[in-house]
Scaffold this motif. Sequence first.
Motif, PDB file in Angstrom:
ATOM      1  N   ALA A  91       0.838  -1.208   0.000  1.00 18.46           N
ATOM      2  CA  ALA A  91       0.000   0.000   0.000  1.00 18.46           C
ATOM      3  C   ALA A  91       0.869   1.254   0.000  1.00 18.46           C
ATOM      4  CB  ALA A  91      -0.927  -0.008   1.217  1.00 18.46           C
ATOM      5  N   TYR A  92       1.984   1.229   0.726  1.00 16.47           N
ATOM      6  CA  TYR A  92       2.929   2.353   0.746  1.00 16.47           C
ATOM      7  C   TYR A  92       3.454   2.601  -0.670  1.00 16.47           C
ATOM      8  CZ  TYR A  92       7.221   4.951   1.997  1.00 16.47           C
ATOM      9  OH  TYR A  92       8.232   5.884   2.090  1.00 16.47           O
ATOM     10  N   VAL A  93       3.882   1.529  -1.338  1.00 15.83           N
ATOM     11  CA  VAL A  93       4.412   1.652  -2.698  1.00 15.83           C
ATOM     12  C   VAL A  93       3.331   2.203  -3.627  1.00 15.83           C
ATOM     13  CG1 VAL A  93       5.254   0.340  -4.707  1.00 15.83           C
ATOM     14  CG2 VAL A  93       6.166  -0.133  -2.402  1.00 15.83           C
ATOM     15  N   ASP A  94       2.120   1.696  -3.506  1.00 12.86           N
ATOM     16  CA  ASP A  94       1.012   2.138  -4.342  1.00 12.86           C
ATOM     17  C   ASP A  94       0.747   3.634  -4.166  1.00 12.86           C
ATOM     18  OD1 ASP A  94      -1.204   1.309  -6.168  1.00 12.86           O
ATOM     19  OD2 ASP A  94      -2.437   2.039  -4.510  1.00 12.86           O
ATOM     20  N   LEU A  95       0.850   4.113  -2.923  1.00 21.06           N
ATOM     21  CA  LEU A  95       0.628   5.530  -2.642  1.00 21.06           C
ATOM     22  C   LEU A  95       1.785   6.382  -3.164  1.00 21.06           C
ATOM     23  CD1 LEU A  95      -1.363   7.458  -1.171  1.00 21.06           C
ATOM     24  CD2 LEU A  95       0.066   7.188   0.869  1.00 21.06           C
ATOM     25  N   TYR A  96       2.983   5.833  -3.151  1.00 20.45           N
ATOM     26  CA  TYR A  96       4.201   6.573  -3.524  1.00 20.45           C
ATOM     27  C   TYR A  96       4.282   6.822  -5.028  1.00 20.45           C
ATOM     28  CZ  TYR A  96       9.092   7.942  -2.496  1.00 20.45           C
ATOM     29  OH  TYR A  96      10.266   8.632  -2.300  1.00 20.45           O
ATOM     30  N   VAL A  97       3.998   5.788  -5.817  1.00 18.01           N
ATOM     31  CA  VAL A  97       4.213   5.850  -7.270  1.00 18.01           C
ATOM     32  C   VAL A  97       3.152   6.740  -7.927  1.00 18.01           C
ATOM     33  CG1 VAL A  97       4.315   4.467  -9.389  1.00 18.01           C
ATOM     34  CG2 VAL A  97       5.315   3.578  -7.263  1.00 18.01           C
ATOM     35  N   LEU A 166      14.980   3.845  -5.220  1.00 22.83           N
ATOM     36  CA  LEU A 166      14.411   3.088  -6.332  1.00 22.83           C
ATOM     37  C   LEU A 166      13.046   3.652  -6.720  1.00 22.83           C
ATOM     38  CD1 LEU A 166      14.707   0.434  -8.099  1.00 22.83           C
ATOM     39  CD2 LEU A 166      13.359  -0.682  -6.307  1.00 22.83           C
ATOM     40  N   LEU A 167      12.210   3.908  -5.719  1.00 25.41           N
ATOM     41  CA  LEU A 167      10.882   4.462  -5.979  1.00 25.41           C
ATOM     42  C   LEU A 167      10.970   5.843  -6.622  1.00 25.41           C
ATOM     43  CD1 LEU A 167       9.055   3.393  -2.693  1.00 25.41           C
ATOM     44  CD2 LEU A 167       8.513   2.602  -5.005  1.00 25.41           C
ATOM     45  N   ASP A 168      11.881   6.677  -6.129  1.00 28.48           N
ATOM     46  CA  ASP A 168      12.030   8.015  -6.718  1.00 28.48           C
ATOM     47  C   ASP A 168      12.432   7.926  -8.187  1.00 28.48           C
ATOM     48  OD1 ASP A 168      11.318   9.441  -4.463  1.00 28.48           O
ATOM     49  OD2 ASP A 168      13.376   9.817  -3.809  1.00 28.48           O
ATOM     50  N   GLY A 169      13.422   7.083  -8.489  1.00 30.98           N
ATOM     51  CA  GLY A 169      13.881   6.964  -9.870  1.00 30.98           C
ATOM     52  C   GLY A 169      12.768   6.506 -10.796  1.00 30.98           C
ATOM     53  N   PHE A 170      12.083   5.439 -10.418  1.00 29.49           N
ATOM     54  CA  PHE A 170      10.977   4.950 -11.235  1.00 29.49           C
ATOM     55  C   PHE A 170       9.851   5.974 -11.323  1.00 29.49           C
ATOM     56  CE2 PHE A 170      12.152   0.270 -10.600  1.00 29.49           C
ATOM     57  CZ  PHE A 170      12.436   0.059 -11.938  1.00 29.49           C
ATOM     58  N   SER A 171       9.548   6.625 -10.198  1.00 27.24           N
ATOM     59  CA  SER A 171       8.443   7.580 -10.165  1.00 27.24           C
ATOM     60  C   SER A 171       8.700   8.771 -11.081  1.00 27.24           C
ATOM     61  CB  SER A 171       8.184   8.050  -8.730  1.00 27.24           C
ATOM     62  OG  SER A 171       7.721   6.976  -7.937  1.00 27.24           O
ATOM     63  N   ILE A 172       9.929   9.236 -11.133  1.00 28.44           N
ATOM     64  CA  ILE A 172      10.271  10.335 -12.038  1.00 28.44           C
ATOM     65  C   ILE A 172      10.030   9.909 -13.484  1.00 28.44           C
ATOM     66  CG2 ILE A 172      12.197  11.706 -12.954  1.00 28.44           C
ATOM     67  CD1 ILE A 172      13.277  11.756 -10.027  1.00 28.44           C
ATOM     68  N   HIS A 173      10.406   8.679 -13.816  1.00 27.54           N
ATOM     69  CA  HIS A 173      10.185   8.182 -15.177  1.00 27.54           C
ATOM     70  C   HIS A 173       8.696   8.178 -15.524  1.00 27.54           C
ATOM     71  CE1 HIS A 173      14.223   5.779 -15.371  1.00 27.54           C
ATOM     72  NE2 HIS A 173      14.392   7.073 -15.249  1.00 27.54           N
ATOM     73  N   VAL A 174       7.877   7.742 -14.566  1.00 28.04           N
ATOM     74  CA  VAL A 174       6.431   7.727 -14.802  1.00 28.04           C
ATOM     75  C   VAL A 174       5.898   9.151 -14.942  1.00 28.04           C
ATOM     76  CG1 VAL A 174       4.176   7.124 -13.830  1.00 28.04           C
ATOM     77  CG2 VAL A 174       6.083   5.511 -13.632  1.00 28.04           C
ATOM     78  N   ALA A 175       6.313  10.032 -14.031  1.00 33.25           N
ATOM     79  CA  ALA A 175       5.776  11.398 -13.999  1.00 33.25           C
ATOM     80  C   ALA A 175       6.114  12.194 -15.247  1.00 33.25           C
ATOM     81  CB  ALA A 175       6.268  12.124 -12.756  1.00 33.25           C
ATOM     82  N   ILE A 176       7.293  11.962 -15.814  1.00 31.58           N
ATOM     83  CA  ILE A 176       7.683  12.719 -17.008  1.00 31.58           C
ATOM     84  C   ILE A 176       7.241  12.019 -18.287  1.00 31.58           C
ATOM     85  CG2 ILE A 176       9.644  13.783 -15.830  1.00 31.58           C
ATOM     86  CD1 ILE A 176      11.482  11.932 -17.465  1.00 31.58           C
ATOM     87  N   GLY A 177       6.655  10.825 -18.142  1.00 34.19           N
ATOM     88  CA  GLY A 177       6.154  10.111 -19.312  1.00 34.19           C
ATOM     89  C   GLY A 177       7.242   9.474 -20.149  1.00 34.19           C
ATOM     90  N   LEU A 178       8.305   8.989 -19.499  1.00 32.72           N
ATOM     91  CA  LEU A 178       9.379   8.331 -20.240  1.00 32.72           C
ATOM     92  C   LEU A 178       8.824   7.122 -20.991  1.00 32.72           C
ATOM     93  CD1 LEU A 178      12.532   8.583 -20.524  1.00 32.72           C
ATOM     94  CD2 LEU A 178      12.666   6.743 -18.845  1.00 32.72           C
ATOM     95  N   GLY A 180       8.083   3.654 -22.520  1.00 34.57           N
ATOM     96  CA  GLY A 180       8.385   2.320 -22.026  1.00 34.57           C
ATOM     97  C   GLY A 180       8.241   2.169 -20.528  1.00 34.57           C
ATOM     98  N   THR A 181       7.834   3.256 -19.861  1.00 38.10           N
ATOM     99  CA  THR A 181       7.653   3.211 -18.400  1.00 38.10           C
ATOM    100  C   THR A 181       6.221   3.588 -18.068  1.00 38.10           C
ATOM    101  OG1 THR A 181       9.939   3.951 -18.121  1.00 38.10           O
ATOM    102  CG2 THR A 181       8.539   4.039 -16.187  1.00 38.10           C
ATOM    103  N   ASP A 182       5.559   2.753 -17.294  1.00 35.24           N
ATOM    104  CA  ASP A 182       4.228   3.098 -16.825  1.00 35.24           C
ATOM    105  C   ASP A 182       4.071   2.623 -15.386  1.00 35.24           C
ATOM    106  OD1 ASP A 182       3.706   0.324 -16.899  1.00 35.24           O
ATOM    107  OD2 ASP A 182       2.680   0.458 -18.811  1.00 35.24           O
ATOM    108  N   ARG A 183       3.017   3.081 -14.756  1.00 31.32           N
ATOM    109  CA  ARG A 183       2.794   2.789 -13.337  1.00 31.32           C
ATOM    110  C   ARG A 183       2.737   1.288 -13.060  1.00 31.32           C
ATOM    111  NH1 ARG A 183       0.537   4.513  -8.501  1.00 31.32           N
ATOM    112  NH2 ARG A 183      -0.949   3.038  -7.625  1.00 31.32           N
ATOM    113  N   VAL A 186       6.188  -0.289 -13.279  1.00 28.01           N
ATOM    114  CA  VAL A 186       7.022   0.122 -12.151  1.00 28.01           C
ATOM    115  C   VAL A 186       6.652  -0.661 -10.892  1.00 28.01           C
ATOM    116  CG1 VAL A 186       7.371   2.026 -10.521  1.00 28.01           C
ATOM    117  CG2 VAL A 186       7.673   2.403 -12.974  1.00 28.01           C
ATOM    118  N   ILE A 187       5.375  -0.761 -10.614  1.00 31.76           N
ATOM    119  CA  ILE A 187       4.948  -1.490  -9.415  1.00 31.76           C
ATOM    120  C   ILE A 187       5.364  -2.957  -9.522  1.00 31.76           C
ATOM    121  CG2 ILE A 187       2.910  -2.319  -8.162  1.00 31.76           C
ATOM    122  CD1 ILE A 187       1.718   0.465  -8.533  1.00 31.76           C
ATOM    123  N   GLY A 188       5.336  -3.496 -10.735  1.00 29.34           N
ATOM    124  CA  GLY A 188       5.812  -4.860 -10.935  1.00 29.34           C
ATOM    125  C   GLY A 188       7.292  -5.002 -10.627  1.00 29.34           C
ATOM    126  N   HIS A 189       8.104  -4.058 -11.096  1.00 21.21           N
ATOM    127  CA  HIS A 189       9.542  -4.073 -10.803  1.00 21.21           C
ATOM    128  C   HIS A 189       9.794  -3.990  -9.296  1.00 21.21           C
ATOM    129  CE1 HIS A 189      11.571  -4.086 -14.645  1.00 21.21           C
ATOM    130  NE2 HIS A 189      10.815  -3.095 -15.108  1.00 21.21           N
TER     131      HIS A 189
END
Length: 200
Positions: A91-97, A166-178, A180-183, A186-189
Amino acid sequence: MADGARARRNAPPREEVLAAAMEMIAERGLEKLTMAALGRAVGMSSGHLLYYFGSKDELLLRTLEWSESRLGAERARLLTRPAPARDRLAAYVDLYVPDGHRDPHWTLWLEVWNRSLGAVEDARDRQAAIEGAWHRDLAALVAEGVSRGEFRPVDADRFATRLRALLDGFSIHVAIGLRGTDREGVIGHVREFLDESLHR
Protein backbone atom coordinates in the motif's frame (compact mmCIF):
# COMPACT_ATOMS: atom_id res chain seq x y z
CA MET A 1 -10.86 50.78 5.87
CA ALA A 2 -8.10 50.84 3.27
CA ASP A 3 -8.72 48.81 0.11
CA GLY A 4 -5.73 46.55 0.85
CA ALA A 5 -6.91 45.75 4.37
CA ARG A 6 -10.44 45.07 3.14
CA ALA A 7 -9.16 42.73 0.42
CA ARG A 8 -7.02 40.81 2.92
CA ARG A 9 -9.97 40.48 5.30
CA ASN A 10 -12.16 39.13 2.48
CA ALA A 11 -9.45 36.86 1.04
CA PRO A 12 -10.22 33.15 0.85
CA PRO A 13 -8.65 30.89 3.46
CA ARG A 14 -5.09 29.97 2.62
CA GLU A 15 -6.05 26.31 2.23
CA GLU A 16 -8.52 27.30 -0.50
CA VAL A 17 -5.72 29.02 -2.38
CA LEU A 18 -3.47 25.96 -2.06
CA ALA A 19 -6.27 23.63 -3.17
CA ALA A 20 -6.92 25.87 -6.17
CA ALA A 21 -3.21 25.84 -7.06
CA MET A 22 -3.17 22.04 -6.95
CA GLU A 23 -6.32 21.88 -9.07
CA MET A 24 -4.77 24.18 -11.67
CA ILE A 25 -1.65 22.01 -11.84
CA ALA A 26 -3.83 18.92 -12.33
CA GLU A 27 -6.01 20.49 -15.02
CA ARG A 28 -3.61 22.73 -16.92
CA GLY A 29 -0.07 21.79 -15.92
CA LEU A 30 2.47 23.70 -13.88
CA GLU A 31 3.39 26.04 -16.71
CA LYS A 32 -0.12 27.54 -16.59
CA LEU A 33 0.07 28.20 -12.85
CA THR A 34 0.84 31.92 -12.63
CA MET A 35 0.06 34.28 -9.81
CA ALA A 36 -2.35 36.13 -12.09
CA ALA A 37 -4.21 32.96 -13.15
CA LEU A 38 -4.38 31.67 -9.59
CA GLY A 39 -5.58 35.06 -8.39
CA ARG A 40 -8.42 34.99 -10.91
CA ALA A 41 -9.39 31.49 -9.76
CA VAL A 42 -9.70 32.51 -6.11
CA GLY A 43 -10.82 36.12 -6.54
CA MET A 44 -7.58 37.77 -5.44
CA SER A 45 -5.05 39.95 -7.19
CA SER A 46 -1.59 38.61 -7.89
CA GLY A 47 -0.33 41.34 -5.58
CA HIS A 48 -2.37 39.97 -2.69
CA LEU A 49 -1.10 36.47 -3.40
CA LEU A 50 2.44 37.81 -3.25
CA TYR A 51 1.54 39.51 0.04
CA TYR A 52 0.51 36.14 1.49
CA PHE A 53 3.23 33.96 0.00
CA GLY A 54 6.10 36.29 -0.84
CA SER A 55 7.10 34.47 -4.03
CA LYS A 56 6.02 31.77 -6.42
CA ASP A 57 8.67 29.47 -4.91
CA GLU A 58 7.00 29.83 -1.51
CA LEU A 59 3.54 29.27 -3.02
CA LEU A 60 4.75 26.04 -4.63
CA LEU A 61 6.38 24.81 -1.43
CA ARG A 62 3.28 25.63 0.63
CA THR A 63 1.12 23.83 -1.92
CA LEU A 64 3.42 20.81 -1.72
CA GLU A 65 3.26 20.85 2.08
CA TRP A 66 -0.54 21.04 1.93
CA SER A 67 -0.72 18.15 -0.53
CA GLU A 68 1.76 16.14 1.54
CA SER A 69 -0.29 16.66 4.70
CA ARG A 70 -3.21 15.00 2.96
CA LEU A 71 -1.03 12.19 1.65
CA GLY A 72 0.50 11.81 5.10
CA ALA A 73 -2.92 11.28 6.63
CA GLU A 74 -3.71 8.65 3.98
CA ARG A 75 -0.31 7.00 4.54
CA ALA A 76 -0.93 6.85 8.30
CA ARG A 77 -4.33 5.27 7.71
CA LEU A 78 -2.85 2.62 5.42
CA LEU A 79 0.14 1.83 7.61
CA THR A 80 -1.72 1.56 10.92
CA ARG A 81 -4.51 -0.72 9.72
CA PRO A 82 -4.50 -4.29 11.03
CA ALA A 83 -2.83 -6.09 8.13
CA PRO A 84 0.42 -7.99 7.49
CA ALA A 85 3.46 -5.77 7.02
CA ARG A 86 3.80 -7.10 3.47
CA ASP A 87 0.32 -5.81 2.55
CA ARG A 88 0.96 -2.44 4.18
CA LEU A 89 4.27 -2.16 2.34
CA ALA A 90 2.45 -2.78 -0.95
CA ALA A 91 0.00 0.00 0.00
CA TYR A 92 2.93 2.35 0.75
CA VAL A 93 4.41 1.65 -2.70
CA ASP A 94 1.01 2.14 -4.34
CA LEU A 95 0.63 5.53 -2.64
CA TYR A 96 4.20 6.57 -3.52
CA VAL A 97 4.21 5.85 -7.27
CA PRO A 98 2.59 8.51 -9.52
CA ASP A 99 -0.78 7.79 -11.10
CA GLY A 100 0.76 8.46 -14.50
CA HIS A 101 2.31 11.07 -16.76
CA ARG A 102 1.94 14.58 -15.33
CA ASP A 103 0.62 13.37 -11.98
CA PRO A 104 0.02 16.76 -10.29
CA HIS A 105 1.65 15.87 -6.98
CA TRP A 106 4.77 14.58 -8.67
CA THR A 107 4.79 17.48 -11.14
CA LEU A 108 4.86 19.79 -8.15
CA TRP A 109 7.58 17.76 -6.41
CA LEU A 110 9.80 17.88 -9.48
CA GLU A 111 9.43 21.65 -9.73
CA VAL A 112 10.19 22.15 -6.03
CA TRP A 113 13.23 19.89 -6.31
CA ASN A 114 14.40 21.86 -9.36
CA ARG A 115 13.98 25.18 -7.56
CA SER A 116 15.70 23.87 -4.43
CA LEU A 117 19.10 24.45 -6.06
CA GLY A 118 18.83 28.12 -5.15
CA ALA A 119 16.43 27.80 -2.21
CA VAL A 120 17.06 29.35 1.18
CA GLU A 121 17.97 27.05 4.06
CA ASP A 122 14.48 27.18 5.57
CA ALA A 123 12.91 25.94 2.33
CA ARG A 124 15.43 23.12 2.07
CA ASP A 125 14.73 22.14 5.68
CA ARG A 126 10.99 22.01 4.94
CA GLN A 127 11.58 19.80 1.92
CA ALA A 128 13.76 17.53 4.05
CA ALA A 129 10.98 17.31 6.64
CA ILE A 130 8.57 16.01 3.99
CA GLU A 131 11.13 13.47 2.76
CA GLY A 132 11.89 12.49 6.35
CA ALA A 133 8.26 11.65 7.12
CA TRP A 134 8.10 9.19 4.20
CA HIS A 135 11.42 7.69 5.25
CA ARG A 136 10.55 7.27 8.93
CA ASP A 137 7.25 5.59 8.13
CA LEU A 138 8.90 3.18 5.72
CA ALA A 139 11.78 2.35 8.06
CA ALA A 140 9.36 1.73 10.94
CA LEU A 141 7.25 -0.58 8.78
CA VAL A 142 10.28 -2.56 7.61
CA ALA A 143 11.55 -2.83 11.20
CA GLU A 144 8.14 -4.07 12.31
CA GLY A 145 8.06 -6.68 9.56
CA VAL A 146 11.54 -7.88 10.49
CA SER A 147 10.67 -8.09 14.19
CA ARG A 148 7.58 -10.18 13.41
CA GLY A 149 9.50 -12.51 11.13
CA GLU A 150 7.59 -11.43 8.02
CA PHE A 151 10.69 -9.92 6.39
CA ARG A 152 14.26 -11.11 6.20
CA PRO A 153 16.63 -9.50 8.73
CA VAL A 154 17.78 -6.17 7.22
CA ASP A 155 18.92 -2.81 8.51
CA ALA A 156 15.54 -1.06 8.26
CA ASP A 157 16.96 2.44 7.87
CA ARG A 158 19.40 1.47 5.11
CA PHE A 159 16.79 -0.61 3.33
CA ALA A 160 14.30 2.28 3.45
CA THR A 161 16.92 4.61 1.95
CA ARG A 162 17.56 2.23 -0.93
CA LEU A 163 13.91 1.46 -1.57
CA ARG A 164 12.97 5.14 -1.65
CA ALA A 165 15.80 5.84 -4.11
CA LEU A 166 14.41 3.09 -6.33
CA LEU A 167 10.88 4.46 -5.98
CA ASP A 168 12.03 8.02 -6.72
CA GLY A 169 13.88 6.96 -9.87
CA PHE A 170 10.98 4.95 -11.24
CA SER A 171 8.44 7.58 -10.16
CA ILE A 172 10.27 10.33 -12.04
CA HIS A 173 10.18 8.18 -15.18
CA VAL A 174 6.43 7.73 -14.80
CA ALA A 175 5.78 11.40 -14.00
CA ILE A 176 7.68 12.72 -17.01
CA GLY A 177 6.15 10.11 -19.31
CA LEU A 178 9.38 8.33 -20.24
CA ARG A 179 8.58 5.95 -23.08
CA GLY A 180 8.39 2.32 -22.03
CA THR A 181 7.65 3.21 -18.40
CA ASP A 182 4.23 3.10 -16.83
CA ARG A 183 2.79 2.79 -13.34
CA GLU A 184 1.84 -0.87 -13.65
CA GLY A 185 5.30 -1.85 -14.90
CA VAL A 186 7.02 0.12 -12.15
CA ILE A 187 4.95 -1.49 -9.42
CA GLY A 188 5.81 -4.86 -10.94
CA HIS A 189 9.54 -4.07 -10.80
CA VAL A 190 9.28 -2.92 -7.19
CA ARG A 191 7.27 -5.98 -6.20
CA GLU A 192 9.96 -8.19 -7.75
CA PHE A 193 12.69 -6.29 -5.90
CA LEU A 194 10.84 -6.72 -2.59
CA ASP A 195 10.29 -10.42 -3.23
CA GLU A 196 13.99 -10.92 -3.91
CA SER A 197 15.40 -8.78 -1.13
CA LEU A 198 12.91 -8.66 1.72
CA HIS A 199 10.06 -11.14 1.61
CA ARG A 200 10.58 -14.62 2.97
